[in-house]
Write an enzyme that holds these catalytic residues in place. Structure first.
Site, PDB file in Angstrom:
ATOM      1  N   SER A 130     -19.304   8.296  55.814  1.00  0.00           N
ATOM      2  CA  SER A 130     -19.392   8.280  54.358  1.00  0.00           C
ATOM      3  C   SER A 130     -18.724   9.503  53.749  1.00  0.00           C
ATOM      4  O   SER A 130     -18.796  10.606  54.288  1.00  0.00           O
ATOM      5  CB  SER A 130     -20.857   8.248  53.915  1.00  0.00           C
ATOM      6  OG  SER A 130     -20.937   8.285  52.506  1.00  0.00           O
ATOM      7  N   LYS A 185     -26.417   3.935  57.709  1.00  0.00           N
ATOM      8  CA  LYS A 185     -25.291   3.964  56.764  1.00  0.00           C
ATOM      9  C   LYS A 185     -25.448   2.875  55.710  1.00  0.00           C
ATOM     10  O   LYS A 185     -25.117   3.084  54.528  1.00  0.00           O
ATOM     11  CB  LYS A 185     -23.969   3.778  57.532  1.00  0.00           C
ATOM     12  CG  LYS A 185     -22.716   3.619  56.648  1.00  0.00           C
ATOM     13  CD  LYS A 185     -22.528   4.789  55.691  1.00  0.00           C
ATOM     14  CE  LYS A 185     -21.109   4.863  55.146  1.00  0.00           C
ATOM     15  NZ  LYS A 185     -20.616   3.672  54.463  1.00  0.00           N
ATOM     16  N   HIS A 188     -27.905   4.100  53.255  1.00  0.00           N
ATOM     17  CA  HIS A 188     -27.184   5.092  52.441  1.00  0.00           C
ATOM     18  C   HIS A 188     -26.415   4.393  51.334  1.00  0.00           C
ATOM     19  O   HIS A 188     -26.465   4.787  50.160  1.00  0.00           O
ATOM     20  CB  HIS A 188     -26.229   5.897  53.331  1.00  0.00           C
ATOM     21  CG  HIS A 188     -25.155   6.631  52.577  1.00  0.00           C
ATOM     22  ND1 HIS A 188     -24.026   5.993  52.079  1.00  0.00           N
ATOM     23  CD2 HIS A 188     -25.020   7.936  52.245  1.00  0.00           C
ATOM     24  CE1 HIS A 188     -23.259   6.869  51.468  1.00  0.00           C
ATOM     25  NE2 HIS A 188     -23.834   8.054  51.548  1.00  0.00           N
ATOM     26  N   ASN A 189     -25.676   3.344  51.687  1.00  0.00           N
ATOM     27  CA  ASN A 189     -24.872   2.647  50.692  1.00  0.00           C
ATOM     28  C   ASN A 189     -25.748   1.939  49.663  1.00  0.00           C
ATOM     29  O   ASN A 189     -25.399   1.865  48.481  1.00  0.00           O
ATOM     30  CB  ASN A 189     -23.950   1.632  51.370  1.00  0.00           C
ATOM     31  CG  ASN A 189     -22.742   2.287  52.012  1.00  0.00           C
ATOM     32  OD1 ASN A 189     -22.771   3.468  52.349  1.00  0.00           O
ATOM     33  ND2 ASN A 189     -21.684   1.530  52.199  1.00  0.00           N
ATOM     34  N   GLU A 192     -26.798   4.472  47.321  1.00  0.00           N
ATOM     35  CA  GLU A 192     -25.615   4.743  46.502  1.00  0.00           C
ATOM     36  C   GLU A 192     -25.511   3.723  45.366  1.00  0.00           C
ATOM     37  O   GLU A 192     -25.252   4.080  44.210  1.00  0.00           O
ATOM     38  CB  GLU A 192     -24.373   4.692  47.392  1.00  0.00           C
ATOM     39  CG  GLU A 192     -23.047   4.859  46.698  1.00  0.00           C
ATOM     40  CD  GLU A 192     -21.897   4.629  47.668  1.00  0.00           C
ATOM     41  OE1 GLU A 192     -21.009   3.803  47.347  1.00  0.00           O
ATOM     42  OE2 GLU A 192     -21.891   5.248  48.756  1.00  0.00           O
TER      43      GLU A 192
END
Length: 484
Positions: A130, A185, A188-189, A192
């Site tokens: 990222s 991940k 995380h996205n 986001e």
């Protein structure tokens, strides 16, 4: 004779090229390959010229250029292209060689690929990367998982090229087996998505509700970035709101209001449903993008459907402070929900996730990097078994401090007809989570009434189920109790 490469990268799009240049700048020799060989020539004659980078014209040449154990990092479009290259490169690799998927792959695919590659005697890593193109070049956040035996071989490279915190800690560490890295991940996205949507809701309230100019908003976001909301996304929002093109146009106003998405936010929401976690804020962020995409429908609806005709008549400075508090409180909810999802998935997949370590990995290089993440690391350092971030004293106090402002913002948004799906859903989750009793007792009665689905009783032990013959016509037969 040229030195053998420490690692090889397949795929010369923006992320692939920048990762190669990052690796080379940290002292590693890198081989590269691209299915369209002309891209290799262009790269070698351009950005890679004169550097310790080996351009290769075939898969065999690419593999032969690598030192053992060979480390092949794939930076191609997620899905079938990854599987195709794995099969293509496998015949040239020896047992113990390592294949690394650095794209935005679904963690279920990483589970499958790890088993497949290991069955062939090789090792596999699925790693989230990222930070966008700038992060790839200067230091991203890297979240590897897969075959544990592969970690020691790639650790020196990954930790050297990753971003580092102010304390010098690398924003990269081993996450867990199989798809754990890509799962983290993905979350995380998803976070986001939530952060971006909440900032957009604040922007819309400022623009339409308060009538602020881009210059005024630019100034406010600059002030916020110097305080507790300090983060990469607040920083770039400040910059976007202050940006003008060569003709003096404010570019943000020229951009069509239809949001794109590549799927990781949707995967996060689906994963939450699969493990029964209330990921309400991120779910609303995904749906907000879907709503933005039906632009033509919204244009037609805007001519027919009317909302309240009200103007803001309060203290604008005080309300801007309220917006800051509402954003901060909602951000806490987003991370609390994301961590709940990771904990549930870890239990289901038998992953041993280091939650404080994950916060550390996100503190630099990645899109959601912020000062806020340091507080999450401290929370899990203090209590590794923390049930929910909201129960950590720091976050409990932060929510309590912001709560009145948060409620004022949601009320005002409703009164003025300014949509705030993510921020209002965050408040609804908070009110639900803090409720000792929810109306699900009535819901269970409804389910039992029409489907004999049974229910538990407050005056009986958990796990004991009952059925009522509500109409006198249903009999005593009940459906078996189960939870999807």
């Amino acid at each position: 004779m040229m030195k053998k490469a420490d690692i090889g990268v397949v795929g010369l799009a923006v992320m692939g090229e920048n990762l190669i240049l990052n690796m080379e700048s940290k002292g590693f020799t890198v081989s590269c390959f691209n299915r369209t060989v002309a891209k290799v020539d262009s790269f070698m004659e351009g950005r890679a010229k004169g550097k310790n980078i080996i351009g290769c014209k075939s898969v065999k040449e690419f593999v032969d250029a690598l030192a053992s154990p060979r480390k092949v990092m794939i930076m191609v479009k997620a899905g079938k292209p990854v599987d195709a290259f794995i099969d293509q490169v496998m015949e040239y690799l020896d047992d113990g060689d390592i294949i690394i998927d650095g794209g935005n792959s679904n963690y279920n695919d990483t589970d499958r690929r790890t088993e497949y590659v290991e069955s062939k005697g090789k090792l596999f890593i699925g790693t989230g990367v990222s930070g966008g193109e700038e992060g790839a070049l200067l230091g991203p956040s890297i979240m590897p998982g897969g075959s544990p035996a592969a970690w020691e071989s790639v650790k020196p490279i990954f930790q050297k090229i990753s971003a580092h915190t102010d304390d010098g800690e690398p924003c990269c560490d081993w996450v867990g087996q199989k798809g754990a890295g890509h799962f983290v991940k993905m979350v995380h996205n998803g976070i986001e998505y939530g952060d971006m949507q909440m900032i957009c809701e604040i922007y819309q309230m400022m623009k339409e509700g308060l009538g602020m100019t881009n210059a005024q908003m630019h100034e406010v976001f600059g002030q916020w970035n110097a305080g507790k909301l300090d983060s990469y996304l607040i920083e770039i929002t400040r910059d976007i709101l202050g940006y003008k093109d060569d003709d003096g146009n404010e570019v943000v106003d020229l951009i069509l209001d239809t949001a794109g998405q590549k799927g990781t936010g949707k995967w996060t929401a689906i994963s939450a449903l699969d493990v029964g976690q209330p990921l309400t804020l991120i779910g609303e962020a995904v749906f907000a993008r879907c709503l933005s995409a039906i632009k033509d429908e919204r244009v037609k609806a805007s001519a027919v459907l009317k909302g309240p005709e009200t103007a803001f008549d309060g203290d604008m400075k005080a309300f801007i402070d309220d917006l800051s508090e509402a954003l901060y409180a909602s951000k806490i909810i987003s991370y609390a929900q994301g961590y709940q999802l990771m904990a549930a998935a870890a239990k289901e997949h038998n992953w041993d996730l280091n939650y404080g370590g994950i916060a550390l990995m996100w503190r630099g290089g990645c899109i959601i990097r912020s000062a806020f993440l340091g507080k999450i690391k401290v929370a899990f350092d203090n209590d590794p078994d923390l049930m929910n971030l909201l129960l950590d004293p720091f976050f409990t106090d932060a929510i309590e401090s912001a709560q009145a402002a948060w409620r004022r913002v949601v009320v005002k948004a409703v009164e003025m007809g300014v949509p705030m799906p993510a921020i209002s859903s965050a408040l609804a989750y908070y009110d639900g989570y803090r409720s000792e009793r929810l109306p699900a007792n009535l819901l269970q009665a409804q389910r039992d009434y029409f489907g004999a689905h049974t229910y538990e009783r407050v005056d009986k032990p958990r796990g004991e189920f009952f059925h009522t013959n509500w109409t006198g016509r249903g009999g005593d037969t009940a459906a078996s109790a189960y939870i999807v």
